[in-house]
Design a protein around this motif. Sequence first.
Motif, PDB file in Angstrom:
ATOM      1  N   ASP A  58     132.452  89.472  28.254  1.00 49.61           N
ATOM      2  CA  ASP A  58     132.513  88.544  29.333  1.00 49.61           C
ATOM      3  C   ASP A  58     131.320  87.928  29.455  1.00 49.61           C
ATOM      4  O   ASP A  58     131.088  86.585  29.302  1.00 49.61           O
ATOM      5  CB  ASP A  58     132.941  88.904  30.769  1.00 49.61           C
ATOM      6  CG  ASP A  58     134.670  89.302  30.724  1.00 49.61           C
ATOM      7  OD1 ASP A  58     135.277  88.732  29.952  1.00 49.61           O
ATOM      8  OD2 ASP A  58     135.026  90.153  31.772  1.00 49.61           O
ATOM      9  N   LEU A  59     130.137  88.521  29.495  1.00 50.78           N
ATOM     10  CA  LEU A  59     128.734  87.939  29.478  1.00 50.78           C
ATOM     11  C   LEU A  59     128.485  87.144  28.281  1.00 50.78           C
ATOM     12  O   LEU A  59     128.017  86.062  28.373  1.00 50.78           O
ATOM     13  CB  LEU A  59     127.646  89.030  29.858  1.00 50.78           C
ATOM     14  CG  LEU A  59     126.356  88.485  29.712  1.00 50.78           C
ATOM     15  CD1 LEU A  59     126.305  87.397  30.787  1.00 50.78           C
ATOM     16  CD2 LEU A  59     125.263  89.502  29.878  1.00 50.78           C
ATOM     17  N   LEU A  60     128.981  87.545  27.083  1.00 50.44           N
ATOM     18  CA  LEU A  60     128.484  86.894  25.951  1.00 50.44           C
ATOM     19  C   LEU A  60     129.398  85.620  25.791  1.00 50.44           C
ATOM     20  O   LEU A  60     129.092  84.618  25.270  1.00 50.44           O
ATOM     21  CB  LEU A  60     129.064  87.680  24.592  1.00 50.44           C
ATOM     22  CG  LEU A  60     127.903  89.120  24.488  1.00 50.44           C
ATOM     23  CD1 LEU A  60     128.384  89.906  23.401  1.00 50.44           C
ATOM     24  CD2 LEU A  60     126.597  88.463  24.195  1.00 50.44           C
ATOM     25  N   LEU A  63     127.860  83.061  28.106  1.00 48.24           N
ATOM     26  CA  LEU A  63     126.600  82.518  27.364  1.00 48.24           C
ATOM     27  C   LEU A  63     127.147  81.653  26.349  1.00 48.24           C
ATOM     28  O   LEU A  63     126.439  80.631  26.294  1.00 48.24           O
ATOM     29  CB  LEU A  63     125.792  83.584  26.981  1.00 48.24           C
ATOM     30  CG  LEU A  63     125.186  84.543  27.964  1.00 48.24           C
ATOM     31  CD1 LEU A  63     124.287  85.688  27.523  1.00 48.24           C
ATOM     32  CD2 LEU A  63     124.121  83.564  28.969  1.00 48.24           C
ATOM     33  N   ALA A  64     128.229  81.875  25.672  1.00 46.63           N
ATOM     34  CA  ALA A  64     128.703  81.081  24.567  1.00 46.63           C
ATOM     35  C   ALA A  64     129.097  79.796  25.173  1.00 46.63           C
ATOM     36  O   ALA A  64     128.986  78.639  24.543  1.00 46.63           O
ATOM     37  CB  ALA A  64     129.727  81.827  23.903  1.00 46.63           C
ATOM     38  N   ASP A  65     129.736  79.759  26.551  1.00 49.29           N
ATOM     39  CA  ASP A  65     130.250  78.529  27.197  1.00 49.29           C
ATOM     40  C   ASP A  65     128.953  77.593  27.553  1.00 49.29           C
ATOM     41  O   ASP A  65     129.068  76.448  27.322  1.00 49.29           O
ATOM     42  CB  ASP A  65     131.333  78.768  28.310  1.00 49.29           C
ATOM     43  CG  ASP A  65     132.425  79.325  27.980  1.00 49.29           C
ATOM     44  OD1 ASP A  65     132.900  79.081  26.658  1.00 49.29           O
ATOM     45  OD2 ASP A  65     133.060  79.795  28.599  1.00 49.29           O
ATOM     46  N   LEU A  66     127.939  78.503  28.311  1.00 52.14           N
ATOM     47  CA  LEU A  66     126.750  77.695  28.719  1.00 52.14           C
ATOM     48  C   LEU A  66     125.965  77.206  27.543  1.00 52.14           C
ATOM     49  O   LEU A  66     125.169  76.233  27.795  1.00 52.14           O
ATOM     50  CB  LEU A  66     126.072  78.498  29.771  1.00 52.14           C
ATOM     51  CG  LEU A  66     126.699  79.074  30.926  1.00 52.14           C
ATOM     52  CD1 LEU A  66     125.881  80.091  31.743  1.00 52.14           C
ATOM     53  CD2 LEU A  66     127.104  77.736  31.742  1.00 52.14           C
ATOM     54  N   LEU A  67     125.925  77.912  26.460  1.00 48.01           N
ATOM     55  CA  LEU A  67     124.831  77.730  25.569  1.00 48.01           C
ATOM     56  C   LEU A  67     125.451  77.713  24.155  1.00 48.01           C
ATOM     57  O   LEU A  67     125.382  78.790  23.329  1.00 48.01           O
ATOM     58  CB  LEU A  67     123.730  78.697  25.527  1.00 48.01           C
ATOM     59  CG  LEU A  67     122.942  79.010  26.800  1.00 48.01           C
ATOM     60  CD1 LEU A  67     122.135  80.348  26.752  1.00 48.01           C
ATOM     61  CD2 LEU A  67     122.055  77.804  27.243  1.00 48.01           C
ATOM     62  N   ARG A  84     119.451  78.001  21.398  1.00 43.88           N
ATOM     63  CA  ARG A  84     120.308  78.398  22.426  1.00 43.88           C
ATOM     64  C   ARG A  84     119.694  79.780  23.062  1.00 43.88           C
ATOM     65  O   ARG A  84     119.477  80.230  23.849  1.00 43.88           O
ATOM     66  CB  ARG A  84     121.677  78.385  22.534  1.00 43.88           C
ATOM     67  CG  ARG A  84     122.366  79.559  21.442  1.00 43.88           C
ATOM     68  CD  ARG A  84     123.680  79.237  21.265  1.00 43.88           C
ATOM     69  NE  ARG A  84     124.279  80.537  20.775  1.00 43.88           N
ATOM     70  CZ  ARG A  84     125.121  81.465  21.350  1.00 43.88           C
ATOM     71  NH1 ARG A  84     125.757  81.171  22.323  1.00 43.88           N
ATOM     72  NH2 ARG A  84     125.385  82.364  20.602  1.00 43.88           N
ATOM     73  N   SER A  85     119.213  80.455  21.535  1.00 42.70           N
ATOM     74  CA  SER A  85     118.500  81.963  21.979  1.00 42.70           C
ATOM     75  C   SER A  85     117.377  81.917  22.737  1.00 42.70           C
ATOM     76  O   SER A  85     116.862  82.693  23.381  1.00 42.70           O
ATOM     77  CB  SER A  85     118.557  82.733  20.825  1.00 42.70           C
ATOM     78  OG  SER A  85     119.560  82.769  19.995  1.00 42.70           O
ATOM     79  N   HIS A  86     116.536  80.709  22.574  1.00 43.54           N
ATOM     80  CA  HIS A  86     115.300  80.550  23.046  1.00 43.54           C
ATOM     81  C   HIS A  86     115.469  79.970  24.641  1.00 43.54           C
ATOM     82  O   HIS A  86     114.468  80.224  25.369  1.00 43.54           O
ATOM     83  CB  HIS A  86     114.627  79.355  22.405  1.00 43.54           C
ATOM     84  CG  HIS A  86     114.069  79.951  21.138  1.00 43.54           C
ATOM     85  ND1 HIS A  86     112.606  80.646  21.224  1.00 43.54           N
ATOM     86  CD2 HIS A  86     114.491  80.130  19.950  1.00 43.54           C
ATOM     87  CE1 HIS A  86     112.873  81.222  19.844  1.00 43.54           C
ATOM     88  NE2 HIS A  86     113.784  80.621  19.082  1.00 43.54           N
ATOM     89  N   VAL A  87     116.674  79.364  24.848  1.00 45.96           N
ATOM     90  CA  VAL A  87     116.936  79.054  26.431  1.00 45.96           C
ATOM     91  C   VAL A  87     117.413  80.190  27.199  1.00 45.96           C
ATOM     92  O   VAL A  87     117.236  80.406  28.654  1.00 45.96           O
ATOM     93  CB  VAL A  87     118.177  77.827  26.199  1.00 45.96           C
ATOM     94  CG1 VAL A  87     118.426  77.563  27.653  1.00 45.96           C
ATOM     95  CG2 VAL A  87     117.504  76.523  25.754  1.00 45.96           C
ATOM     96  N   MET A  88     118.286  81.107  26.539  1.00 47.95           N
ATOM     97  CA  MET A  88     118.821  82.184  27.057  1.00 47.95           C
ATOM     98  C   MET A  88     117.895  82.863  28.241  1.00 47.95           C
ATOM     99  O   MET A  88     118.578  83.373  29.298  1.00 47.95           O
ATOM    100  CB  MET A  88     119.416  83.091  26.179  1.00 47.95           C
ATOM    101  CG  MET A  88     120.498  84.193  26.929  1.00 47.95           C
ATOM    102  SD  MET A  88     120.728  85.841  26.060  1.00 47.95           S
ATOM    103  CE  MET A  88     119.120  86.237  25.768  1.00 47.95           C
ATOM    104  N   ASP A 117     121.231  90.167  23.497  1.00 49.37           N
ATOM    105  CA  ASP A 117     120.428  89.540  22.179  1.00 49.37           C
ATOM    106  C   ASP A 117     121.507  88.466  21.709  1.00 49.37           C
ATOM    107  O   ASP A 117     122.721  89.052  20.977  1.00 49.37           O
ATOM    108  CB  ASP A 117     120.094  90.583  21.337  1.00 49.37           C
ATOM    109  CG  ASP A 117     119.122  89.901  20.211  1.00 49.37           C
ATOM    110  OD1 ASP A 117     119.020  88.734  20.258  1.00 49.37           O
ATOM    111  OD2 ASP A 117     118.964  90.800  19.387  1.00 49.37           O
ATOM    112  N   LEU A 118     121.321  87.366  21.781  1.00 52.02           N
ATOM    113  CA  LEU A 118     122.102  86.284  20.985  1.00 52.02           C
ATOM    114  C   LEU A 118     121.497  85.751  19.734  1.00 52.02           C
ATOM    115  O   LEU A 118     122.233  85.206  19.005  1.00 52.02           O
ATOM    116  CB  LEU A 118     122.381  84.972  21.652  1.00 52.02           C
ATOM    117  CG  LEU A 118     122.679  85.116  23.141  1.00 52.02           C
ATOM    118  CD1 LEU A 118     122.931  83.799  24.082  1.00 52.02           C
ATOM    119  CD2 LEU A 118     124.281  85.911  23.283  1.00 52.02           C
TER     120      LEU A 118
END
Length: 134
Positions: A58-60, A63-67, A84-88, A117-118
Amino acid sequence: MDSETRSYRTGSRETVLDLTDDCRGFVAGRGDGLLHVFVPHATAGIAVIETGAGSDDDLLAVLADLLPADDRWRHAHGSRGHGRSHVMPALVPPYATLPVRDGRLALGTWQSVCLVDLNVDNTEREVRLSFLAG
């Protein structure tokens, strides 16, 4: 303060990697204090969440929806959506500080310490564990 750096292989997929057992082992027998968990990377974070019941997935998904992994990001090197990984880490910080009582993590029943880790371009991560005696 006592510190140790550990390496983890996160692979080429977005991941939530449970570090709880390693954290428990690191603080075992150390008495009262704080465990500070830090990931020295610009594209990873530390989360305290439930795992094994779908919350990690769910967390992933959140994060996929937000970023989204698309071409909107100005930081555009690497795989598609790498920026997006740099914004996470603004959403999932690169650290957590946890209480230790009598050499045991004082986590809630369903809480786990996880590396988030994205970044699919880096397959290895380091995590620093530091114990601060109370």
